[in-house]
Design a protein around this motif. Structure first.
Motif, PDB file in Angstrom:
ATOM      1  N   TYR A   1       1.318   3.330  -7.175  1.00 51.50           N
ATOM      2  CA  TYR A   1       1.942   2.312  -7.926  1.00 51.50           C
ATOM      3  C   TYR A   1       1.155   1.139  -7.965  1.00 51.50           C
ATOM      4  O   TYR A   1       0.714   0.971  -9.009  1.00 51.50           O
ATOM      5  CB  TYR A   1       3.094   2.241  -7.630  1.00 51.50           C
TER       6      TYR A   1
ATOM      7  N   ARG B   1      -8.487   1.737 -11.631  1.00 51.69           N
ATOM      8  CA  ARG B   1      -6.999   2.469 -11.309  1.00 51.69           C
ATOM      9  C   ARG B   1      -7.404   3.692 -10.480  1.00 51.69           C
ATOM     10  O   ARG B   1      -6.787   4.133  -9.431  1.00 51.69           O
ATOM     11  CB  ARG B   1      -6.522   2.815 -12.607  1.00 51.69           C
TER      12      ARG B   1
ATOM     13  N   TRP C   1      -2.180   2.131  -9.967  1.00 52.30           N
ATOM     14  CA  TRP C   1      -1.862   2.077 -11.240  1.00 52.30           C
ATOM     15  C   TRP C   1      -1.721   0.634 -11.860  1.00 52.30           C
ATOM     16  O   TRP C   1      -1.954   0.689 -13.011  1.00 52.30           O
ATOM     17  CB  TRP C   1      -0.572   2.882 -11.517  1.00 52.30           C
TER      18      TRP C   1
ATOM     19  N   TRP D   1      -9.007   1.369 -16.193  1.00 50.16           N
ATOM     20  CA  TRP D   1      -8.931   2.929 -15.739  1.00 50.16           C
ATOM     21  C   TRP D   1     -10.118   3.199 -14.518  1.00 50.16           C
ATOM     22  O   TRP D   1      -9.492   3.940 -13.633  1.00 50.16           O
ATOM     23  CB  TRP D   1      -9.486   3.814 -17.028  1.00 50.16           C
TER      24      TRP D   1
END
Length: 86
Positions: free
Chosen positions: A22, A33, A25, A30
């Motif tokens: 999490y 992440r 994220w 991206w």
């Protein structure tokens, strides 16, 4: 034989991994992440697998194991709080 305590430890371990995912994220782009999720999981799983798992490569015992587990779970709590603040 598995006991309820083993299941609680496993659930707590999985909760830390979920917090790391999490946290990763919540990064901005991206590539960040993906890198944060993979890197965070590698670090947390590597530490747990090397020192705290039942079949650990370098098993710790006694106070050292308790201290490392406390720091490991505290790290999971820190990433969860950090992710929630974004």
């Amino acid at each position: 034989m598995l006991t309820i305590v083993d299941l609680i430890w496993f659930a707590a371990e999985m909760a830390v991994y979920a917090a790391v995912v999490y946290w990763g994220w919540t990064r901005s782009t991206w590539p960040r992440r993906i890198a944060t999720i993979v890197g965070g999981l590698a670090v947390f799983a590597g530490i747990w697998g090397a020192f705290c798992a039942p079949q650990a490569t370098y098993p710790l015992h006694g106070t050292a194991k308790i201290a490392l587990q406390a720091v490991w779970f505290l790290g999971g709590a820190v990433v969860a709080v950090t992710a929630a603040r974004r």
